[in-house]
Write a protein that holds these residues in place. Structure first.
Motif, PDB file in Angstrom:
ATOM      1  N   MET A 687       0.844  -1.182   0.000  1.00 34.90           N
ATOM      2  CA  MET A 687       0.000   0.000   0.000  1.00 34.90           C
ATOM      3  C   MET A 687       0.888   1.244   0.000  1.00 34.90           C
ATOM      4  SD  MET A 687      -2.891  -1.204   2.769  1.00 34.90           S
ATOM      5  CE  MET A 687      -3.852   0.299   2.595  1.00 34.90           C
ATOM      6  N   PRO A 688       0.368   2.371  -0.500  1.00 37.86           N
ATOM      7  CA  PRO A 688       1.201   3.585  -0.537  1.00 37.86           C
ATOM      8  C   PRO A 688       1.530   4.075   0.868  1.00 37.86           C
ATOM      9  CG  PRO A 688      -1.068   4.098  -1.137  1.00 37.86           C
ATOM     10  CD  PRO A 688      -0.975   2.610  -1.076  1.00 37.86           C
ATOM     11  N   THR A 689       2.769   4.387   1.073  1.00 42.16           N
ATOM     12  CA  THR A 689       3.239   4.935   2.349  1.00 42.16           C
ATOM     13  C   THR A 689       3.595   6.408   2.145  1.00 42.16           C
ATOM     14  OG1 THR A 689       5.471   4.201   1.804  1.00 42.16           O
ATOM     15  CG2 THR A 689       4.120   2.708   3.127  1.00 42.16           C
ATOM     16  N   PRO A 690       3.781   7.164   3.224  1.00 43.04           N
ATOM     17  CA  PRO A 690       4.080   8.590   3.063  1.00 43.04           C
ATOM     18  C   PRO A 690       5.261   8.882   2.148  1.00 43.04           C
ATOM     19  CG  PRO A 690       3.507   8.141   5.334  1.00 43.04           C
ATOM     20  CD  PRO A 690       3.570   6.807   4.643  1.00 43.04           C
ATOM     21  N   ASP A 691       6.296   8.034   2.179  1.00 42.85           N
ATOM     22  CA  ASP A 691       7.463   8.330   1.345  1.00 42.85           C
ATOM     23  C   ASP A 691       7.241   7.977  -0.130  1.00 42.85           C
ATOM     24  OD1 ASP A 691       7.482   5.606   1.624  1.00 42.85           O
ATOM     25  OD2 ASP A 691       9.556   5.446   2.317  1.00 42.85           O
ATOM     26  N   SER A 692       6.106   7.334  -0.447  1.00 44.06           N
ATOM     27  CA  SER A 692       5.805   7.041  -1.855  1.00 44.06           C
ATOM     28  C   SER A 692       4.788   8.013  -2.431  1.00 44.06           C
ATOM     29  CB  SER A 692       5.275   5.609  -1.996  1.00 44.06           C
ATOM     30  OG  SER A 692       4.031   5.462  -1.357  1.00 44.06           O
ATOM     31  N   LEU A 693       4.332   8.957  -1.618  1.00 45.26           N
ATOM     32  CA  LEU A 693       3.330   9.920  -2.063  1.00 45.26           C
ATOM     33  C   LEU A 693       3.911  11.330  -2.043  1.00 45.26           C
ATOM     34  CD1 LEU A 693       0.233   8.675  -0.011  1.00 45.26           C
ATOM     35  CD2 LEU A 693       0.618   8.361  -2.453  1.00 45.26           C
ATOM     36  N   PRO A 694       3.515  12.164  -2.987  1.00 45.92           N
ATOM     37  CA  PRO A 694       3.895  13.573  -2.898  1.00 45.92           C
ATOM     38  C   PRO A 694       3.029  14.247  -1.838  1.00 45.92           C
ATOM     39  CG  PRO A 694       2.405  13.263  -4.728  1.00 45.92           C
ATOM     40  CD  PRO A 694       2.656  11.891  -4.149  1.00 45.92           C
ATOM     41  N   ALA A 695       3.257  15.518  -1.597  1.00 41.94           N
ATOM     42  CA  ALA A 695       2.377  16.278  -0.714  1.00 41.94           C
ATOM     43  C   ALA A 695       1.040  16.431  -1.433  1.00 41.94           C
ATOM     44  CB  ALA A 695       2.985  17.640  -0.396  1.00 41.94           C
ATOM     45  N   LEU A 696       0.056  15.645  -1.007  1.00 42.07           N
ATOM     46  CA  LEU A 696      -1.233  15.641  -1.691  1.00 42.07           C
ATOM     47  C   LEU A 696      -1.944  16.980  -1.497  1.00 42.07           C
ATOM     48  CD1 LEU A 696      -2.435  12.046  -0.767  1.00 42.07           C
ATOM     49  CD2 LEU A 696      -1.433  12.818  -2.928  1.00 42.07           C
ATOM     50  N   ARG A 697      -2.500  17.470  -2.587  1.00 43.75           N
ATOM     51  CA  ARG A 697      -3.198  18.765  -2.543  1.00 43.75           C
ATOM     52  C   ARG A 697      -4.639  18.585  -2.999  1.00 43.75           C
ATOM     53  NH1 ARG A 697      -0.785  22.987  -6.009  1.00 43.75           N
ATOM     54  NH2 ARG A 697      -0.209  21.352  -7.509  1.00 43.75           N
ATOM     55  N   SER A 698      -5.517  19.393  -2.436  1.00 46.60           N
ATOM     56  CA  SER A 698      -6.924  19.289  -2.811  1.00 46.60           C
ATOM     57  C   SER A 698      -7.586  20.650  -2.753  1.00 46.60           C
ATOM     58  CB  SER A 698      -7.658  18.307  -1.884  1.00 46.60           C
ATOM     59  OG  SER A 698      -7.619  18.753  -0.544  1.00 46.60           O
ATOM     60  N   GLY A 699      -8.673  20.742  -3.501  1.00 49.17           N
ATOM     61  CA  GLY A 699      -9.465  21.959  -3.527  1.00 49.17           C
ATOM     62  C   GLY A 699     -10.930  21.642  -3.334  1.00 49.17           C
ATOM     63  N   ILE A 700     -11.680  22.630  -2.909  1.00 46.47           N
ATOM     64  CA  ILE A 700     -13.103  22.464  -2.649  1.00 46.47           C
ATOM     65  C   ILE A 700     -13.887  23.360  -3.597  1.00 46.47           C
ATOM     66  CG2 ILE A 700     -14.945  22.909  -0.979  1.00 46.47           C
ATOM     67  CD1 ILE A 700     -12.913  22.167   1.227  1.00 46.47           C
ATOM     68  N   VAL A 701     -14.897  22.791  -4.206  1.00 49.35           N
ATOM     69  CA  VAL A 701     -15.838  23.566  -5.031  1.00 49.35           C
ATOM     70  C   VAL A 701     -17.193  23.511  -4.343  1.00 49.35           C
ATOM     71  CG1 VAL A 701     -17.086  23.661  -7.219  1.00 49.35           C
ATOM     72  CG2 VAL A 701     -14.617  23.193  -7.198  1.00 49.35           C
ATOM     73  N   GLU A 702     -17.786  24.665  -4.117  1.00 48.06           N
ATOM     74  CA  GLU A 702     -19.071  24.747  -3.430  1.00 48.06           C
ATOM     75  C   GLU A 702     -20.162  25.125  -4.436  1.00 48.06           C
ATOM     76  OE1 GLU A 702     -17.966  25.698   1.148  1.00 48.06           O
ATOM     77  OE2 GLU A 702     -18.082  27.467  -0.163  1.00 48.06           O
ATOM     78  N   SER A 703     -20.856  24.090  -4.922  1.00 47.22           N
ATOM     79  CA  SER A 703     -21.900  24.304  -5.922  1.00 47.22           C
ATOM     80  C   SER A 703     -23.266  24.555  -5.293  1.00 47.22           C
ATOM     81  CB  SER A 703     -21.985  23.097  -6.862  1.00 47.22           C
ATOM     82  OG  SER A 703     -22.276  21.917  -6.123  1.00 47.22           O
ATOM     83  N   ASN A 704     -23.347  24.412  -3.955  1.00 44.69           N
ATOM     84  CA  ASN A 704     -24.575  24.721  -3.198  1.00 44.69           C
ATOM     85  C   ASN A 704     -25.799  24.017  -3.772  1.00 44.69           C
ATOM     86  OD1 ASN A 704     -23.550  26.572  -1.128  1.00 44.69           O
ATOM     87  ND2 ASN A 704     -23.017  27.847  -2.883  1.00 44.69           N
ATOM     88  N   ASP A 705     -25.914  22.743  -3.424  1.00 41.45           N
ATOM     89  CA  ASP A 705     -27.014  21.945  -3.954  1.00 41.45           C
ATOM     90  C   ASP A 705     -28.339  22.364  -3.321  1.00 41.45           C
ATOM     91  OD1 ASP A 705     -27.358  19.286  -5.626  1.00 41.45           O
ATOM     92  OD2 ASP A 705     -28.813  19.279  -3.986  1.00 41.45           O
ATOM     93  N   PRO A 706     -29.396  22.470  -4.129  1.00 48.73           N
ATOM     94  CA  PRO A 706     -30.679  22.922  -3.587  1.00 48.73           C
ATOM     95  C   PRO A 706     -31.320  21.950  -2.603  1.00 48.73           C
ATOM     96  CG  PRO A 706     -30.913  22.210  -5.879  1.00 48.73           C
ATOM     97  CD  PRO A 706     -29.449  22.284  -5.594  1.00 48.73           C
ATOM     98  N   ASN A 707     -30.926  20.680  -2.639  1.00 46.68           N
ATOM     99  CA  ASN A 707     -31.510  19.689  -1.730  1.00 46.68           C
ATOM    100  C   ASN A 707     -30.652  19.426  -0.504  1.00 46.68           C
ATOM    101  OD1 ASN A 707     -33.797  19.184  -3.362  1.00 46.68           O
ATOM    102  ND2 ASN A 707     -32.569  17.857  -4.674  1.00 46.68           N
ATOM    103  N   GLY A 708     -29.425  19.925  -0.487  1.00 42.84           N
ATOM    104  CA  GLY A 708     -28.511  19.604   0.594  1.00 42.84           C
ATOM    105  C   GLY A 708     -28.686  20.509   1.798  1.00 42.84           C
ATOM    106  N   PRO A 709     -28.260  20.053   2.975  1.00 48.23           N
ATOM    107  CA  PRO A 709     -28.295  20.907   4.164  1.00 48.23           C
ATOM    108  C   PRO A 709     -27.316  22.068   3.997  1.00 48.23           C
ATOM    109  CG  PRO A 709     -27.102  18.874   4.616  1.00 48.23           C
ATOM    110  CD  PRO A 709     -27.699  18.725   3.245  1.00 48.23           C
TER     111      PRO A 709
END
Length: 766
Positions: A687-709
């Motif tokens: 399984m991937p270990t920290p030394d086999s992964l780069p610094a993982l990056r992520s972003g959030i998109v807020e589409s504001n669903d009409p049915n969601g809380p």
């Protein structure tokens, strides 16, 4: 209302994190009961064999052994989700290496292990069917006597597929193969079962659904559901593997009933590899037609999937592979055939992404290939085909929100996509490439039955603090924190003043549990309903006491007060006490329910989910042309979660999903030798270990669903879907080798490079 106490939209530590890091959280394996016994399971060493004889007499006579069960003296009711094809303990025939054949309960673990060694079993080995081709061959023996090896089949044809292909500027067809992945959760499966003083069965277990566990126990043990209590212990990860496809809680319960003593059954890691369903391996033949601008005009899919010896949830998983990705695009011409096949191999089942990973590996690889042939940027091809909010898909899915376009924008900006794509090809040993992929998933799914709702029960205590009861499971993804945030927000009280109890079928309202990315949208909405009902009761009493209309009240600083006259106030604690201590009084105890306005699919058509999540991922890889090694240099995944109620939790889920996708693409490979798992431990299963992964990056998109809380929808599964194809596309971009069979190993890369050289040499000679 005022929101000065609200944590919505802010980074919040999980409410159960402190208990976990301090070692105070009680997992099923930690539970100790007076007189508790230890359970162990004996498993078949053969993938296919007839059980000629079982002699348990020596095991039964071993001091300390209190119960020995086999298929002959244990409940015979078969279980399963779509097909009831599995007995808890094998009788007469074993169908995979690792199948449960006998179980013991003894005073110590060592005694239980010794007892297993004393069980004498005579097997007659039978020829196994280890591949789908063997199982589908004419004249092949039946894995389950009286039932075809073709377990389940799906077929549909929408629009005019043939006309679509005839009109296409480019048609491309290829076959892809995906492999099983072990969930790799930190906590192996564990259960503790006991018979209480009233003769009721109580089970503590690591699960994603306490009520689904109770339902299965009741059916298999032939007991009334009300005579069974299931409590979800703190659960160390699930990823689909802890729904209801393993036999751990069933065997623990059977042993406890037989011994009339508490029994703890905890898998070691090897046992968990044998017992836990891995993701469904599929062979996918995909044919796409595109016009000159890269718009998809026709799609045809043929899938053959290997469920192993038992079907479990795999019919539903294959259903997802066959049709969910169709809804991501505007194409109206789709044809699909999918076949599920029994083999004598360990069963497969639910895994994060639930069938989406398999198909989206093929689809995204295909789109990249065709975009290159058309001279187009694959990002632009994704954009031109993406379904938009307000549209209805080919299968009747109504898209209330989508942030796919923004996800793509985040990815290409974060990776400096255009510049890296335009750089000159390298001719050295280390070559870099970039790849992108897109995905969609459901948030909720009305397919189990005609209900996809949730109920939250809320109690305001006499000190003004709140207890929340819900049986939606927290398996590390933060469900308890989300519920606490919503209740605290609605009542405008500190997060620390809300406690979310563990699911308990005696005390919690009925819920389906953690699956299909449903908990935030369904339980979140139910929590809003419950919290507002509690607020109404507080306001109604305060209105009488303060002699003002309800409309003039607000909650702030732990009090109900008159707007604009803060000195006129009553504490929540005083109101909660007063609600009890009066004529006809009672505690403030309310429930809130919410059921999505969706529909059961009819002939695979219908709006099955209240919301749909989208994601995209872009990666950069470096390929060593001498060793074939692929190194992930950079990764950015963008997740459309509707609204991030807890951004740090969303980032954690997105990056965790990306890590699992990277493992599936590059490192993890469950190896079978003659039908037996050969690498069922973390030393050999890479399984991937920290030394086999780069610094993982992520972003959030807020589409504001009409049915969601507050606009929120699922944020834990969609992000796993684009990782593998993004990596495969980047490998092709780097060295021109298209890997269509996962995982992407150095051997496959080198074989591809060798084939390219031979092709060039052949062209040169010509």
């Amino acid at each position: 209302m005022a929101t000065d106490e609200s944590t919505l939209g802010r980074d919040v530590a999980q409410v159960n994190a402190r208990a976990k890091v301090l070692g105070r959280a009680q997992y099923a394996g930690d539970i100790q009961l007076p007189g508790m016994l230890h359970g162990k399971v004996l498993r078949s060493p053969y993938p296919h064999a007839r059980i000629v004889r079982i002699d348990t007499s020596r095991a039964e006579q071993l001091p300390g052994v209190k119960a020995v069960l086999t298929g002959a003296n244990s409940p015979a009711t078969p279980w399963g989700v779509h097909h009831k094809d599995r007995r808890t303990l094998a009788l007469d025939v074993v169908r995979f290496a690792g199948q449960e054949v006998a179980a013991v309960a003894a005073s110590t673990e060592d005694t239980a292990r010794d007892a297993l060694d004393l069980i004498d079993i005579e097997y007659e080995e039978l020829a196994p069917l280890l591949t789908v081709d063997e199982a589908l061959a004419p004249g092949a023996a039946e894995v389950h006597a009286g039932h075809s090896n073709l377990v389940h089949e799906i077929a549909f044809d929408r629009g005019d597929v043939d006309a679509g292909f005839a009109s296409a500027h480019l048609v491309h067809e290829a076959t892809y193969a995906t492999h099983p992945q072990y969930p790799g959760y930190m906590e192996p499966m564990a259960s503790v079962a006991t018979v209480d003083a009233d003769g009721r069965l109580q089970v503590w277990t690591a699960t994603q659904s306490a009520f689904l566990v109770r339902d299965r126990l009741a059916k298999v043990l032939q007991m009334p559901a009300s005579r069974i209590r299931v409590i979800q212990a703190t659960t160390g990860g699930g990823f689909g593997g802890k729904i209801i496809e393993d036999a751990n809680s069933l065997i623990a319960a059977m042993l406890a009933l037989a011994a009339r003593r508490p029994v703890r059954l905890v898998n070691n890691r090897l046992e968990d590899f044998l017992a836990c369903p891995t993701s469904l391996p599929e062979r996918i033949t995909l044919k796409l037609g595109m016009d000159e601008g890269g718009r998809i005009v026709a799609k045809q899919v043929d899938i053959v999937a290997d469920c192993g010896a038992f079907s479990g949830l795999t019919p539903e998983i294959m259903h997802v592979s066959a049709m969910r990705s169709d809804n991501m695009h505007r194409n109206r011409n789709v044809r699909s055939r999918a076949r599920l096949v029994y083999t004598h191999t360990p069963p497969h089942g639910a895994f994060r992404g639930f069938g989406g990973t398999q198909m989206l590996f093929a689809l995204n690889s295909h789109i990249d290939t065709m975009a290159r042939q058309l001279g187009l940027d694959p990002v632009e091809v994704h954009r031109r085909n993406a379904i938009e909010a307000g549209e209805t898909s080919v299968h009747g899915w109504k898209i209330g929100s989508t942030g796919l376009q923004q996800c793509l924008s985040q990815c290409v900006e974060a990776l400096d996509w255009s510049a890296k794509r335009a750089r000159a090809a390298s001719s050295g040993r280390l070559r870099r490439g970039v790849g992108v992929a897109a995905a969609m998933h459901v948030s909720g799914n009305r397919t189990i039955g005609n209900w996809d709702g949730s109920t939250v029960m809320l109690k305001v205590n006499e000190d003004g603090r709140v207890i929340v009861h819900s049986s939606e499971a927290d398996v590390g993804q933060g469900a308890m924190t989300m519920l606490a945030q919503i209740v605290a927000h609605e009542l405008n009280i500190p997060l620390a003043h809300v406690h979310v109890a563990l699911p308990d079928t005696d005390h919690s309202p009925y819920c389906i549990g953690t699956l299909a990315s449903r908990v935030t949208i369904v339980a979140g909405n139910a929590a809003i309903v419950a919290a507002r009902a509690a607020r109404e009761k507080l306001f109604a009493l305060a209105s009488t006491k303060l002699d003002v209309p309800v409309e003039q009240l607000e909650i702030r600083e732990g009090c109900v007060m008159v707007q604009g006259a803060a000195e006129r106030r009553l504490t929540l604690a005083a109101l909660a006490r007063e609600h009890i201590w009066r004529h006809g009084g009672h505690e403030i105890l309310v429930t809130g329910s919410w059921d999505a306005k969706t529909q059961m699919h009819d002939k695979l058509m219908g709006n099955v989910a209240p919301a749909y999540s989208f994601a995209a991922q872009a990666v950069e890889v470096e390929v060593d042309t001498e060793t074939g090694q692929v190194r992930l240099v950079d990764s950015f995944v963008a997740d459309d979660c509707g609204k991030a109620l807890n951004p740090v939790a969303v980032h954690g889920q997105s990056n965790g999903a990306a890590a699992q996708a990277i493992g599936w693409a590059l490192y993890e490979q469950l190896k079978l030798e003659d039908g037996r798992i050969a690498n069922g431990n973390f030393a050999d299963y890479t399984m991937p270990t920290p030394d086999s992964l780069p610094a993982l990056r992520s972003g959030i998109v807020e589409s504001n669903d009409p049915n969601g809380p507050y606009g929120a929808k699922g944020a834990s599964e969609c992000a796993i879907l684009p990782g593998a194809p993004a990596i495969a596309n980047a490998v092709f971009d780097a060295v021109g080798v298209r890997i269509t069979e996962l995982p992407i190993t150095p051997e496959k890369v080198l074989a591809g490079l060798r084939a390219l050289r031979e092709q060039k040499e052949g062209a040169g000679h010509a």
